[in-house]
Design an enzyme around this catalytic site. Structure first.
Site, short mmCIF file in Angstrom:
data_model
loop_
_atom_site.label_atom_id
_atom_site.label_comp_id
_atom_site.label_asym_id
_atom_site.label_seq_id
_atom_site.Cartn_x
_atom_site.Cartn_y
_atom_site.Cartn_z
N LEU A 189 0.84 -1.21 0.00
CA LEU A 189 0.00 0.00 0.00
C LEU A 189 0.87 1.26 0.00
N ILE A 246 7.51 -6.52 -0.49
CA ILE A 246 8.23 -7.59 -1.21
C ILE A 246 9.72 -7.57 -0.89
N THR A 291 7.34 -5.01 -18.81
CA THR A 291 6.93 -3.91 -19.67
C THR A 291 7.69 -3.91 -20.98
N ASP A 292 7.08 -3.30 -22.00
CA ASP A 292 7.79 -3.12 -23.27
C ASP A 292 8.90 -2.07 -23.16
N GLU A 293 8.88 -1.28 -22.07
CA GLU A 293 9.89 -0.21 -21.95
C GLU A 293 11.31 -0.75 -21.82
N LYS A 315 13.16 -2.46 -14.29
CA LYS A 315 12.33 -3.57 -14.77
C LYS A 315 13.18 -4.55 -15.58
N ASN A 344 -1.09 0.19 -20.40
CA ASN A 344 -2.46 -0.19 -20.05
C ASN A 344 -3.30 1.07 -19.80
N LYS A 380 -0.69 8.93 -14.59
CA LYS A 380 -0.40 8.43 -15.94
C LYS A 380 -1.22 9.23 -16.95
N LEU A 381 -0.74 9.30 -18.20
CA LEU A 381 -1.31 10.24 -19.16
C LEU A 381 -2.85 10.21 -19.27
N HIS A 423 13.16 10.66 -23.00
CA HIS A 423 11.80 10.24 -23.41
C HIS A 423 11.86 9.30 -24.62
N TYR A 462 5.19 19.28 -12.22
CA TYR A 462 4.76 20.14 -13.31
C TYR A 462 5.12 21.62 -13.12
P1 NAD Z 1 0.75 0.67 -9.84
O1 NAD Z 1 1.82 1.66 -9.55
O2 NAD Z 1 -0.62 1.13 -10.12
O3 NAD Z 1 0.66 -0.39 -8.64
C1 NAD Z 1 1.78 -0.94 -8.03
C2 NAD Z 1 1.31 -1.70 -6.79
O4 NAD Z 1 2.47 -2.30 -6.19
C3 NAD Z 1 0.69 -0.79 -5.73
O5 NAD Z 1 -0.48 -1.39 -5.21
C4 NAD Z 1 1.76 -0.70 -4.65
O6 NAD Z 1 1.25 -0.48 -3.35
C5 NAD Z 1 2.44 -2.05 -4.79
N1 NAD Z 1 3.83 -2.03 -4.30
C6 NAD Z 1 4.80 -1.14 -4.61
N2 NAD Z 1 5.93 -1.43 -3.93
C7 NAD Z 1 5.67 -2.54 -3.19
C8 NAD Z 1 6.44 -3.32 -2.30
N3 NAD Z 1 7.71 -3.01 -2.00
N4 NAD Z 1 5.87 -4.41 -1.74
C9 NAD Z 1 4.58 -4.73 -2.01
N5 NAD Z 1 3.80 -4.01 -2.83
C10 NAD Z 1 4.33 -2.93 -3.43
O7 NAD Z 1 1.32 -0.20 -11.05
P2 NAD Z 1 0.55 -0.81 -12.31
O8 NAD Z 1 0.42 0.24 -13.35
O9 NAD Z 1 -0.64 -1.54 -11.83
O10 NAD Z 1 1.66 -1.85 -12.82
C11 NAD Z 1 1.69 -3.17 -12.31
C12 NAD Z 1 2.86 -3.90 -12.94
O11 NAD Z 1 2.72 -3.91 -14.37
C13 NAD Z 1 4.22 -3.27 -12.67
O12 NAD Z 1 5.15 -4.30 -12.47
C14 NAD Z 1 4.54 -2.49 -13.94
O13 NAD Z 1 5.93 -2.40 -14.15
C15 NAD Z 1 3.88 -3.38 -14.98
N6 NAD Z 1 3.43 -2.70 -16.19
C16 NAD Z 1 2.57 -1.64 -16.10
C17 NAD Z 1 2.08 -1.05 -17.28
C18 NAD Z 1 1.12 0.10 -17.26
O14 NAD Z 1 0.77 0.62 -18.31
N7 NAD Z 1 0.60 0.52 -16.11
C19 NAD Z 1 2.53 -1.52 -18.51
C20 NAD Z 1 3.46 -2.56 -18.55
C21 NAD Z 1 3.87 -3.17 -17.38
O1 DAU Z 2 4.89 0.98 -21.93
C1 DAU Z 2 4.51 0.44 -20.70
C2 DAU Z 2 4.69 1.48 -19.62
O2 DAU Z 2 3.64 2.42 -19.78
C3 DAU Z 2 4.65 0.90 -18.21
O3 DAU Z 2 5.73 0.02 -18.04
C4 DAU Z 2 4.70 2.00 -17.15
O4 DAU Z 2 4.54 1.44 -15.86
C5 DAU Z 2 3.59 2.98 -17.42
O5 DAU Z 2 3.70 4.06 -16.52
C6 DAU Z 2 3.65 3.49 -18.86
O6 DAU Z 2 4.81 4.32 -19.07
P1 DAU Z 2 4.74 5.66 -19.94
O7 DAU Z 2 5.84 6.53 -19.51
O8 DAU Z 2 4.61 5.35 -21.39
O9 DAU Z 2 3.30 6.21 -19.44
P2 DAU Z 2 2.79 7.68 -19.04
O10 DAU Z 2 1.32 7.58 -18.88
O11 DAU Z 2 3.60 8.27 -17.96
O12 DAU Z 2 3.11 8.49 -20.37
C7 DAU Z 2 2.53 8.13 -21.62
C8 DAU Z 2 3.06 9.12 -22.65
O13 DAU Z 2 2.50 10.41 -22.38
C9 DAU Z 2 4.56 9.32 -22.62
O14 DAU Z 2 5.02 9.56 -23.94
C10 DAU Z 2 4.75 10.57 -21.78
C11 DAU Z 2 3.53 11.39 -22.11
N1 DAU Z 2 3.01 12.27 -21.03
C12 DAU Z 2 2.83 11.72 -19.79
C13 DAU Z 2 2.33 12.49 -18.75
C14 DAU Z 2 2.14 11.92 -17.39
C15 DAU Z 2 2.68 13.58 -21.30
O15 DAU Z 2 2.83 14.06 -22.45
N2 DAU Z 2 2.20 14.35 -20.28
C16 DAU Z 2 2.02 13.87 -19.01
O16 DAU Z 2 1.59 14.65 -18.11
#
Ligand code: NAD
Ligand code: DAU
Length: 340
Positions: free
Chosen positions: A35, A60, A123-125, A154, A180, A189-190, A280, A337
């Protein structure tokens, strides 16, 4: 079947827990989550009284927390991570600690308890950036080339997971998925940031020229992909998961922002071009043919339709995101910001 889910109170993890208990109500889920600012039990009210759902607060990175909670689990599904690129630029050490060291603790304990599967959500990153000049995509054979502290951490976790498979024969699978979107995504996130800012009559910050490209995956499609990998994925294998079909072509951040403006009845004066994110990545795109050919998975959700539904979700769940935006989020937002 007993699943030990890490990070199940975050965005994707909570969607996964809700999805899994709807599809497999007789399976048990232990949701293990620290949390952090991103973890939110309000995402899980639908299952909080479910007989087969148990929440354990834990870290973890703590061997004793993990040993106590993981005992008896058949499958580990590992979502827990620090997940936001901008926060990793502000404070990389939390990312190395949780994403690398925390994953190693989980791997050790999973080995000790001889779990049947350790599934790592990545992640694809980790693959770095593609160019806007051609239509190349990432696939399972793409070399790693991460650019942010988040993606480097990652990548480190992916290497550790594979090392435990090669060295100790831990039965692992990995998914590397794209961006996602959907319900319960934290508004840093954006997409949720843009939607909630516009509902609050604030502008959408666009980094740099806005011509950055992401591959958008509806969160339930991601949950189904993990389900298919847990059911029939080959031990030791990696699967790339993306949300866009070839006919979509690239969708850049300005396209995404403009679609959200139009869904919320705002004009382009609500776009605010701000200083770019350092390092970026220009473009991500995923070739998901392996998971389609081997496991029959493909994305079911269309981006425009599900972006519309996601906007509706945030409109009808103002209490959920306002509680976040009214808390410590404001300090982060101002710091992130104000210098832009
Ligand atoms: P999120 O940031 O919304 O959630 C992360 C969760 O992990 C939170 O509930 C947090 O409390 C928990 N957490 C963080 N540190 C912890 C610790 N030390 N011990 C236990 N719990 C802990 O993340 P998300 O967007 O749901 O992403 C989930 C997974 O998917 C991540 O591994 C991320 O790298 C991967 N991923 C996310 C996206 C995306 O678009 N969001 C895309 C590709 C991969
Ligand atoms: O590709 C998978 C990844 O997608 C995950 O592994 C990460 O956990 C997840 O956060 C996400 O990463 P990004 O950096 O791509 O997501 P974000 O939503 O932060 O940004 C999406 C795009 O929008 C990126 O090109 C940056 C841009 N952006 C983001 C924010 C927050 C903006 O232009 N303005 C913003 O305020």
């Amino acid at each position: 079947m007993k699943l030990f889910v890490t990070g199940g109170a975050g965005f994707i993890g909570s969607n996964f827990v809700l999805y899994w208990l709807r599809q497999h109500p007789n399976d048990q889920i232990i949701n293990f989550d620290k949390l952090t600012y991103a973890g939110n039990l309000a995402n899980l009210t639908e299952v909080e009284h479910h007989d087969n759902y148990h929440f354990v607060k834990g870290d973890i990175c703590s061997v004793s927390d993990v040993e106590k909670a993981m005992e008896g689990a058949d499958i580990v599904v590992h979502f827990a991570a620090e997940s936001h690129v901008d926060r990793s630029i502000m404070n990389p050490s939390d990312f190395v600690e949780t994403n690398v060291a925390g994953t190693q603790v989980l791997l050790d304990v999973a080995l000790k308890y001889r779990v049947k599967r350790f599934h790592h959500v990545s992640t694809d990153e980790v693959f770095g950036a593609l160019s806007l000049d051609n239509s190349t995509k990432f696939n399972e054979a793409t070399s790693y080339n991460p650019h942010s502290p988040y993606s480097a951490s990652k990548a480190g976790s992916d290497h550790l997971v594979r090392a435990y498979a090669d060295t100790y024969e831990l039965p692992i699978t990995i998914t590397n998925c794209s961006n996602n979107f959907g319900p319960y995504q934290f508004p840093e996130k954006l997409i949720p940031l843009a939607i909630t800012n516009l509902i609050e009559d604030k502008k959408v910050p666009v980094y740099g020229d806005g011509l950055y490209v992401r591959d958008w995956l509806y969160v339930e499609d991601h949950c189904r992909a993990i389900e298919r990998v847990l059911q029939d994925g080959k031990i030791g294998e990696t699967y790339c998961v993306g949300g866009l079909r070839p006919e979509h072509g690239d969708i850049n951040n300005l396209d995404v922002a403009k679609k959200i403006l139009s869904l919320l009845g705002k004009d382009e004066s609500y776009l605010e071009y701000v200083k770019d994110r350092p390092g970026h990545d220009r473009r991500y795109a995923i070739d998901w043919s392996k998971i389609k050919n081997e496991l029959g998975w493909e994305p079911q959700y269309d981006f425009d339709e599900w972006l519309t539904k996601t906007v509706e979700w945030y409109k009808s769940h103002e209490g959920w995101w306002r509680a976040i935006k009214n808390g410590s989020y404001k300090d982060y937002y101002d710091k992130q910001y104000s210098q832009r």
